[in-house]
Design an enzyme around this catalytic site. Sequence first.
Site, PDB file in Angstrom:
ATOM      1  N   CYS A 162      18.271  -0.362  35.940  1.00 45.41           N
ATOM      2  CA  CYS A 162      18.149  -0.487  34.481  1.00 45.41           C
ATOM      3  C   CYS A 162      17.489  -1.836  34.188  1.00 45.41           C
ATOM      4  O   CYS A 162      17.339  -2.681  35.089  1.00 45.41           O
ATOM      5  CB  CYS A 162      19.528  -0.435  33.835  1.00 45.41           C
ATOM      6  SG  CYS A 162      20.562  -1.800  34.395  1.00 45.41           S
ATOM      7  N   GLU A 188      32.934  -7.035  33.169  1.00 48.02           N
ATOM      8  CA  GLU A 188      32.273  -7.081  31.855  1.00 48.02           C
ATOM      9  C   GLU A 188      33.318  -7.090  30.728  1.00 48.02           C
ATOM     10  O   GLU A 188      33.211  -7.856  29.771  1.00 48.02           O
ATOM     11  CB  GLU A 188      31.361  -5.859  31.699  1.00 48.02           C
ATOM     12  CG  GLU A 188      30.688  -5.814  30.340  1.00 48.02           C
ATOM     13  CD  GLU A 188      30.150  -4.436  29.983  1.00 48.02           C
ATOM     14  OE1 GLU A 188      29.505  -3.799  30.822  1.00 48.02           O
ATOM     15  OE2 GLU A 188      30.386  -4.011  28.836  1.00 48.02           O
ATOM     16  N   CYS A 194      23.221  -9.469  30.753  1.00 50.37           N
ATOM     17  CA  CYS A 194      22.302  -8.502  30.135  1.00 50.37           C
ATOM     18  C   CYS A 194      22.385  -8.590  28.609  1.00 50.37           C
ATOM     19  O   CYS A 194      23.457  -8.855  28.051  1.00 50.37           O
ATOM     20  CB  CYS A 194      22.698  -7.103  30.600  1.00 50.37           C
ATOM     21  SG  CYS A 194      21.804  -5.815  29.742  1.00 50.37           S
ATOM     22  N   SER A 243      30.537   1.137  41.359  1.00 52.00           N
ATOM     23  CA  SER A 243      29.720   0.969  40.151  1.00 52.00           C
ATOM     24  C   SER A 243      30.247   1.880  39.041  1.00 52.00           C
ATOM     25  O   SER A 243      30.261   3.103  39.175  1.00 52.00           O
ATOM     26  CB  SER A 243      28.259   1.318  40.489  1.00 52.00           C
ATOM     27  OG  SER A 243      27.574   1.735  39.336  1.00 52.00           O
ATOM     28  N   ASN A 265      29.084   2.672  36.086  1.00 51.64           N
ATOM     29  CA  ASN A 265      28.151   3.612  35.442  1.00 51.64           C
ATOM     30  C   ASN A 265      27.805   4.772  36.380  1.00 51.64           C
ATOM     31  O   ASN A 265      27.592   5.893  35.925  1.00 51.64           O
ATOM     32  CB  ASN A 265      26.928   2.879  34.894  1.00 51.64           C
ATOM     33  CG  ASN A 265      25.938   2.500  35.972  1.00 51.64           C
ATOM     34  OD1 ASN A 265      25.148   3.333  36.393  1.00 51.64           O
ATOM     35  ND2 ASN A 265      25.983   1.269  36.432  1.00 51.64           N
ATOM     36  N   CYS A 285      25.209   0.742  25.971  1.00 54.39           N
ATOM     37  CA  CYS A 285      23.843   0.376  26.364  1.00 54.39           C
ATOM     38  C   CYS A 285      22.883   1.560  26.203  1.00 54.39           C
ATOM     39  O   CYS A 285      23.251   2.703  26.487  1.00 54.39           O
ATOM     40  CB  CYS A 285      23.934  -0.097  27.806  1.00 54.39           C
ATOM     41  SG  CYS A 285      22.492   0.115  28.777  1.00 54.39           S
ATOM     42  N   THR A 328      29.832  -1.461  27.742  1.00 65.64           N
ATOM     43  CA  THR A 328      28.460  -0.944  27.582  1.00 65.64           C
ATOM     44  C   THR A 328      28.180   0.348  28.355  1.00 65.64           C
ATOM     45  O   THR A 328      27.294   1.107  27.988  1.00 65.64           O
ATOM     46  CB  THR A 328      27.432  -1.998  28.060  1.00 65.64           C
ATOM     47  OG1 THR A 328      27.728  -2.320  29.422  1.00 65.64           O
ATOM     48  CG2 THR A 328      27.452  -3.232  27.204  1.00 65.64           C
ATOM     49  N   HIS A 341      37.563  -4.382  34.630  1.00 64.10           N
ATOM     50  CA  HIS A 341      36.144  -4.568  34.906  1.00 64.10           C
ATOM     51  C   HIS A 341      35.691  -5.957  34.426  1.00 64.10           C
ATOM     52  O   HIS A 341      36.077  -6.410  33.354  1.00 64.10           O
ATOM     53  CB  HIS A 341      35.323  -3.471  34.208  1.00 64.10           C
ATOM     54  CG  HIS A 341      33.917  -3.374  34.711  1.00 64.10           C
ATOM     55  ND1 HIS A 341      32.937  -4.253  34.307  1.00 64.10           N
ATOM     56  CD2 HIS A 341      33.331  -2.543  35.595  1.00 64.10           C
ATOM     57  CE1 HIS A 341      31.805  -3.943  34.915  1.00 64.10           C
ATOM     58  NE2 HIS A 341      32.019  -2.902  35.712  1.00 64.10           N
ATOM     59  N   SER A 366      22.226   0.352  39.427  1.00 66.45           N
ATOM     60  CA  SER A 366      21.957  -0.667  40.456  1.00 66.45           C
ATOM     61  C   SER A 366      21.488  -0.025  41.761  1.00 66.45           C
ATOM     62  O   SER A 366      21.643  -0.604  42.833  1.00 66.45           O
ATOM     63  CB  SER A 366      23.184  -1.553  40.672  1.00 66.45           C
ATOM     64  OG  SER A 366      24.352  -0.797  40.736  1.00 66.45           O
TER      65      SER A 366
HETATM   66  S1  SF4 Z   1      23.637  -0.776  32.465  1.00 69.98           S
HETATM   67 FE1  SF4 Z   1      24.524  -2.777  32.100  1.00 69.98          FE
HETATM   68  S2  SF4 Z   1      23.085  -4.221  33.001  1.00 69.98           S
HETATM   69 FE2  SF4 Z   1      22.023  -2.283  32.793  1.00 69.98          FE
HETATM   70  S3  SF4 Z   1      20.921  -2.404  30.819  1.00 69.98           S
HETATM   71 FE3  SF4 Z   1      22.906  -1.405  30.451  1.00 69.98          FE
HETATM   72  S4  SF4 Z   1      24.320  -3.053  29.914  1.00 69.98           S
HETATM   73 FE4  SF4 Z   1      22.517  -3.984  30.855  1.00 69.98          FE
END
Ligand code: SF4
Length: 285
Positions: free
Chosen positions: A17, A129, A99, A226, A228, A198, A166, A127, A269
């Site tokens: 990302c 974040e 970010c 991870s 996400n 996000c 996010t 987490h 990632s």
């Molecule tokens: S996934 Fe996390 S690091 Fe990647 S753009 Fe979205 S908020 Fe930013």
Amino acid sequence: MSKMKLKIEKTAVTGFCVGVRRAIDILEKVARERGQIETLGPVVHNRHVMQRLADIGVRAANSVEEIQGNTVAISAHGVGPAMEEKIRERNIEIVNLTCSFVRRAQNAAQKLASDGFFVIVYGDMNHTEVKGILGWADGKGIATMDENLFSTTERLPHRLGVLSQTTQIPVRFNEFVKKIIDHALTKDAELRIIDTICHDIRERQQATLELANRVDIMLVIGSHSSANTNHLTELCTTATKTYQVETAEEIEPSWFTGKEHVGITSGTSTAEETINEVVAKLESL
Ligand code: SF4
């Protein structure tokens, strides 16, 4: 093993990302200029990317006490103001890779708290974040994913500000918010809701679910640590048979017996190179 030629289809959004890409680019640049740099914790949840960065002089310190040099990079997940202060007190320079989407959530938490709202972050309280976002709320908030918060908690403050980690699943955040509205508006509460999910995550999840609904099997590429990536797997599982792998080596040919159409997606990632290796492995089956 299946002898049938597999049709392989990738989602429109794969690979790093924007936040992870930026963090890696800056780290590579600083490491090249200075010969080395430390990061506070792993800068991405991906062993292979971390290994590649280690090869050019990027070293992860697990705590402020472990930092050996005079510069440290804060990951895309960000940290709270107390942590920034702790680093500066030791005269360590900060390379801030937070970010912009995380920064937006941190700013929202800070503004809500300073306006007198109790902050509820929809997310995983363990987490990095989320801990950082709560830090910006200056102790005036909690993180939870419990929709029944109001029925299980005796008394919550009258003014409530709600935002999200996010990387959470948007539709679940919507459900969470609706429950809070239902409860809070029977108790004369004042609510402020801020969408802090996000944009990359939103698009990636939509594209992934659309593909998962059309294929026989989905492969989600990314680390189990991870958040996400795990959310993508969770979403795909609602639509079709799904496996999550970190590398091509983990793929079992038997998964594809009797399958014709395989879908591929990745966490934020996961390097494009790893995705290409997975595609090559599937093509060789
Ligand atoms: S996934 Fe996390 S690091 Fe990647 S753009 Fe979205 S908020 Fe930013």
